[in-house]
Design an enzyme around this catalytic site. Structure first.
Site: not given
Ligand code: GLN
Length: 305
Positions: A190, A241, A259
């Site tokens: 990940y 989100y 991000v």
């Protein structure tokens, strides 16, 4: 009427770069905190064969959560509807790294684009790929038709050292039997997946197939049309989100943020657009990227609504 995209993008670039409040660069991954928040780029590719770039559109940056869409696309090509047994497709209404719902909902993440959901997708890829990290990177390279794309190992390592919440999420998933592989193996994958660096131009090309019913721009790589339809729906409802509603309201396109400050958005059959501005708003989405995309769909009147 023909739209003068070049003129519109130049105007947006001029206006948006003049805004003083550029948001805050992510610092919870220390390596990302080093990025200068004055970078700004946009790249647009239309399905009728034109492309336009302004600002830092050719400079690679950390794609972070944008990678979750590509991982989902690869996983869906292996297991398709079975994914839904392990991860839901509802907006969470919570930040990307929130854990409370995961516990309440017995280890089934709300959707594949929040961290816990993406960690389950990473687990599926590890179980299905021979050399997971290499095979995923090659999948991304294929979609973008560009072998220069790579992991940034400093960023992957930086996140590994400070990724306490992701360890918590993976441990929670494991406790509910929703991870087949070890927590360390899944998170190593990940963190690498999130560390991939691409420019706006490369992202626009990699996401072309989401606007083009599963067909890539130049090469033979392709995905099933119904998978594409579903992933676009997940991007619209979950891509930002707890700001997914706001993005649909202001911009009106399926898209995904990271991000690292990137946002990819698309209008099926019409175009793919990527923005990059490293400063984030309070919800963890690129502040100026959102503004630029709102202006783009307002000026061109091109959105899904
Ligand atoms: N790698 C980042 C994390 O797991 C991705 C988050 C994001 O881009 N929203 O925290």
């Amino acid at each position: 009427m023909r739209i003068d995209f070049e003129h519109i993008l130049n105007k947006i670039h001029q206006k948006v770069t003049a805004i003083d409040d550029k948001g805050t660069v992510a610092s919870y991954i220390p390596e990302l905190a080093k990025i200068n928040k004055h970078h700004f780029g946009i790249h647009l590719r239309t399905l009728d064969g034109n492309e336009y770039g302004v600002g830092d559109f050719d400079k690679p940056f950390s794609i972070q959560s944008i990678s979750k869409v590509l991982a989902l696309a690869q996983a869906a090509s292996f297991v398709s509807n079975d994914i839904l047994k392990r991860v839901d497709v509802e907006p969470s209404g919570h930040p990307f790294n929130q854990l409370a719902l995961l516990e309440i909902e017995n280890g089934i993440p709300r959707n594949p684009l929040i961290n816990s959901g993406a960690i389950v997708i990473a687990d599926i890829l590890i179980s299905n790929l021979k050399n997971p990290k290499e095979d995923f990177l090659n999948f991304v390279r294929d979609l973008a038709d560009d072998d220069s794309i790579n992991f940034n190992l400093d960023v992957a390592n930086s996140e590994k050292i400070t990724g306490f919440k992701n360890y918590a999420a993976a441990n929670l998933l494991k406790s509910f039997n929703n991870l087949e592989n070890s927590v360390d193996e899944v998170l190593d994958f990940y963190f690498h997946q999130c560390s991939i660096e691409m420019s706006c131009k490369q992202l626009t090309k990699a996401f072309y197939l989401f606007a083009n019913k599963g067909h890539c721009l130049l090469n033979k790589a392709r995905l099933n049309e119904s998978i594409i339809k579903r992933i676009n729906a997940i991007m619209l409802t979950c891509g930002f989100y707890d700001e997914a509603g706001e993005f649909a309201f202001e911009v009106g396109l399926p898209g995904k943020s990271g991000v690292g400050g990137g946002i990819v958005a698309l209008l099926p059959d019409k175009f793919v657009i990527t923005t990059w501005s490293p400063g984030l708003n309070k919800k963890g989405n690129s502040q100026l990227g959102m503004t630029a995309l709102e202006q783009f769909t307002s000026k061109t009147k091109l959105s899904i609504f």
